[in-house]
Design a protein around this motif. Structure first.
Motif, PDB file in Angstrom:
ATOM      1  N   TYR B  20       0.840  -1.214   0.000  1.00 44.08           N
ATOM      2  CA  TYR B  20       0.000   0.000   0.000  1.00 44.08           C
ATOM      3  C   TYR B  20       0.871   1.259   0.000  1.00 44.08           C
ATOM      4  O   TYR B  20       0.516   2.279  -0.612  1.00 44.08           O
ATOM      5  CB  TYR B  20      -0.932   0.019   1.211  1.00 44.08           C
ATOM      6  N   LEU B  21       2.005   1.194   0.694  1.00 42.15           N
ATOM      7  CA  LEU B  21       2.931   2.345   0.718  1.00 42.15           C
ATOM      8  C   LEU B  21       3.487   2.587  -0.683  1.00 42.15           C
ATOM      9  O   LEU B  21       3.511   3.717  -1.163  1.00 42.15           O
ATOM     10  CB  LEU B  21       4.075   2.088   1.702  1.00 42.15           C
ATOM     11  N   ARG B  22       3.906   1.486  -1.347  1.00 42.37           N
ATOM     12  CA  ARG B  22       4.453   1.605  -2.714  1.00 42.37           C
ATOM     13  C   ARG B  22       3.397   2.123  -3.692  1.00 42.37           C
ATOM     14  O   ARG B  22       3.702   2.875  -4.606  1.00 42.37           O
ATOM     15  CB  ARG B  22       4.925   0.236  -3.223  1.00 42.37           C
ATOM     16  N   GLU B  23       2.140   1.705  -3.479  1.00 46.57           N
ATOM     17  CA  GLU B  23       1.049   2.104  -4.369  1.00 46.57           C
ATOM     18  C   GLU B  23       0.497   3.480  -4.008  1.00 46.57           C
ATOM     19  O   GLU B  23      -0.508   3.915  -4.580  1.00 46.57           O
ATOM     20  CB  GLU B  23      -0.081   1.073  -4.322  1.00 46.57           C
ATOM     21  N   ASN B  24       1.112   4.130  -3.017  1.00 47.86           N
ATOM     22  CA  ASN B  24       0.664   5.457  -2.574  1.00 47.86           C
ATOM     23  C   ASN B  24      -0.767   5.488  -2.060  1.00 47.86           C
ATOM     24  O   ASN B  24      -1.459   6.495  -2.187  1.00 47.86           O
ATOM     25  CB  ASN B  24       0.800   6.482  -3.712  1.00 47.86           C
ATOM     26  N   LEU B  25      -1.214   4.376  -1.498  1.00 50.22           N
ATOM     27  CA  LEU B  25      -2.539   4.395  -0.863  1.00 50.22           C
ATOM     28  C   LEU B  25      -2.396   4.911   0.562  1.00 50.22           C
ATOM     29  O   LEU B  25      -3.313   5.488   1.136  1.00 50.22           O
ATOM     30  CB  LEU B  25      -3.147   2.985  -0.826  1.00 50.22           C
ATOM     31  N   LEU B  26      -1.226   4.661   1.121  1.00 48.26           N
ATOM     32  CA  LEU B  26      -0.957   4.990   2.520  1.00 48.26           C
ATOM     33  C   LEU B  26       0.169   6.019   2.517  1.00 48.26           C
ATOM     34  O   LEU B  26       1.167   5.825   1.814  1.00 48.26           O
ATOM     35  CB  LEU B  26      -0.485   3.695   3.209  1.00 48.26           C
ATOM     36  N   PRO B  27       0.027   7.117   3.300  1.00 49.72           N
ATOM     37  CA  PRO B  27       1.116   8.100   3.326  1.00 49.72           C
ATOM     38  C   PRO B  27       2.356   7.498   3.995  1.00 49.72           C
ATOM     39  O   PRO B  27       2.238   6.635   4.860  1.00 49.72           O
ATOM     40  CB  PRO B  27       0.538   9.248   4.154  1.00 49.72           C
ATOM     41  N   ALA B  28       3.528   7.938   3.566  1.00 48.76           N
ATOM     42  CA  ALA B  28       4.775   7.453   4.146  1.00 48.76           C
ATOM     43  C   ALA B  28       4.832   7.780   5.639  1.00 48.76           C
ATOM     44  O   ALA B  28       4.224   8.760   6.098  1.00 48.76           O
ATOM     45  CB  ALA B  28       5.964   8.087   3.419  1.00 48.76           C
ATOM     46  N   GLY B  29       5.542   6.966   6.401  1.00 49.31           N
ATOM     47  CA  GLY B  29       5.739   7.255   7.821  1.00 49.31           C
ATOM     48  C   GLY B  29       6.790   8.331   7.994  1.00 49.31           C
ATOM     49  O   GLY B  29       7.433   8.762   7.026  1.00 49.31           O
ATOM     50  N   GLU B  30       6.959   8.746   9.239  1.00 43.52           N
ATOM     51  CA  GLU B  30       7.965   9.763   9.523  1.00 43.52           C
ATOM     52  C   GLU B  30       9.317   9.073   9.698  1.00 43.52           C
ATOM     53  O   GLU B  30       9.425   8.147  10.512  1.00 43.52           O
ATOM     54  CB  GLU B  30       7.576  10.476  10.831  1.00 43.52           C
ATOM     55  N   HIS B  31      10.298   9.461   8.924  1.00 36.96           N
ATOM     56  CA  HIS B  31      11.589   8.777   9.005  1.00 36.96           C
ATOM     57  C   HIS B  31      12.297   9.083  10.310  1.00 36.96           C
ATOM     58  O   HIS B  31      12.500  10.235  10.664  1.00 36.96           O
ATOM     59  CB  HIS B  31      12.474   9.137   7.805  1.00 36.96           C
ATOM     60  N   THR B  35      16.696   4.012   7.540  1.00 36.37           N
ATOM     61  CA  THR B  35      16.040   2.744   7.197  1.00 36.37           C
ATOM     62  C   THR B  35      14.779   2.482   8.010  1.00 36.37           C
ATOM     63  O   THR B  35      14.161   1.440   7.868  1.00 36.37           O
ATOM     64  CB  THR B  35      17.001   1.561   7.419  1.00 36.37           C
ATOM     65  N   GLN B  36      14.415   3.431   8.874  1.00 31.90           N
ATOM     66  CA  GLN B  36      13.215   3.184   9.685  1.00 31.90           C
ATOM     67  C   GLN B  36      12.250   4.350   9.651  1.00 31.90           C
ATOM     68  O   GLN B  36      12.659   5.508   9.626  1.00 31.90           O
ATOM     69  CB  GLN B  36      13.614   2.905  11.139  1.00 31.90           C
ATOM     70  N   ALA B  37      10.947   4.012   9.675  1.00 33.45           N
ATOM     71  CA  ALA B  37       9.927   5.058   9.691  1.00 33.45           C
ATOM     72  C   ALA B  37       8.959   4.767  10.828  1.00 33.45           C
ATOM     73  O   ALA B  37       8.826   3.632  11.277  1.00 33.45           O
ATOM     74  CB  ALA B  37       9.189   5.087   8.366  1.00 33.45           C
ATOM     75  N   SER B  38       8.312   5.815  11.265  1.00 33.47           N
ATOM     76  CA  SER B  38       7.381   5.671  12.375  1.00 33.47           C
ATOM     77  C   SER B  38       5.954   5.976  11.888  1.00 33.47           C
ATOM     78  O   SER B  38       5.725   6.927  11.136  1.00 33.47           O
ATOM     79  CB  SER B  38       7.799   6.642  13.477  1.00 33.47           C
TER      80      SER B  38
END
Lengths: 205, 205
Positions: B20-31, B35-38
């Protein structure tokens, strides 16, 4: 007529017709030679029904069950409705809590045993889906849904022909399944018309 | 929270979340590192909406469009309803004759331009499907369908919240799509109840 003519008349490719014959959805033709069979009007009509059911998302196995019901006019209308519903009701989690669904359908005059558990579970599953999405149907809107479906069902059941068992079966099996896309399409038109009444016309674009 | 925690909280597998992240359905997390997002509550809520839409049969591309509408509360309700409908209305033959559909929806107060052509074509397509199967909806039953859908649509449109654009968008987009399974399930229960009223209870077995 030959299978090639049946294909031309019905618009269903010959390969698909052969598949339906193998799957026992379509009765065999009358053999005119060891390698040729002849098909008639009954095959054309049956092909139309098969296509309609399959295009409505009914599986091959379920179509076979519904056709068996169509071929057995001894069935009671109440049993037939149950069979038609069973063929198109998605399977749901067994341990679904039916309490909320029972409360919603109580307004229909529903009481325990008044409908198949699978059909009631369909309501429960739909409510869970809305709940998971965080969508709450306002009480007045839910009341409108239930009342509208009661009106529809009463008109439909009152319309079941009783002069011929075959006509009754046809009406029940096809009516309960094939009408679904019509209802959803009518709702979309009605929503756009009602929205224009409240908010004015759409932006042009 | 990390992606593994987001998976545990939402019940959606981590691999699906990444998709879903790759398909832009879900906004990216906060880096929080290269290598890690929240992820937060907004991701949990959004995942629920995505799952609900996809489980309703909405495609990934259509889900993306509906989510874009959810994120743009500047849209007019009438436009939003059109977008939600466009996402779930099956594509239909372009050269469909709309005459019969126009006649049916005239009862809704419909007139030329009152709804999207695609939505009207949905009604036409449903009528063609019934016709091909040799199924004729009795006039009284058709009238019941149209009246019921008008009542439903008016209750729904009257219920659109106007205090917050975000709430309005949410109500319109999710309500028009996610409520469909509920309506079909309610109709099945209502049909079984009405059938029992007319014909007596089902046979046991």
């Amino acid at each position: 007529m030959r299978i090639s003519e049946l294909a031309a008349t019905s618009g269903v490719p010959a390969a698909t017709i052969k598949y339906y014959l193998r799957e026992n959805l379509l009765p065999a033709g009358e053999h005119t030679s060891p390698t040729q069979a002849s098909y008639g009007e009954v095959h054309v009509r049956r092909l139309r029904v098969i296509r309609a059911l399959i295009e409505s998302g009914v599986s091959i196995a379920e179509t076979r069950k519904l056709l068996a019901a169509l071929d057995d006019p001894s069935e009671k209308p109440s049993d037939l409705i149950g069979q038609a519903h069973a063929a198109v009701t998605p399977r749901v989690d067994e341990d679904l809590d039916l309490g909320a669904a029972e409360q919603v359908v109580a307004r229909l005059g529903w009481q325990p045993g008044a409908c198949d558990d699978a059909v009631l579970a369909g309501v429960a599953q739909a409510l869970v889906g809305l709940d998971r999405a965080g969508f709450e149907v306002p009480a007045e809107v839910m009341a409108a849904y239930v009342d509208a479906m009661q009106r529809i069902a009463r008109a439909e059941i009152a319309g079941i022909p009783t002069d011929s068992a075959e006509a009754a079966v046809r009406y029940v099996v096809l009516g309960s399944v094939l009408v679904e896309p019509l209802l959803l399409a009518l709702r979309r038109v009605a929503e756009q018309v009602a929205s224009t009444e409240r908010f004015g016309p759409k932006s042009v674009g």
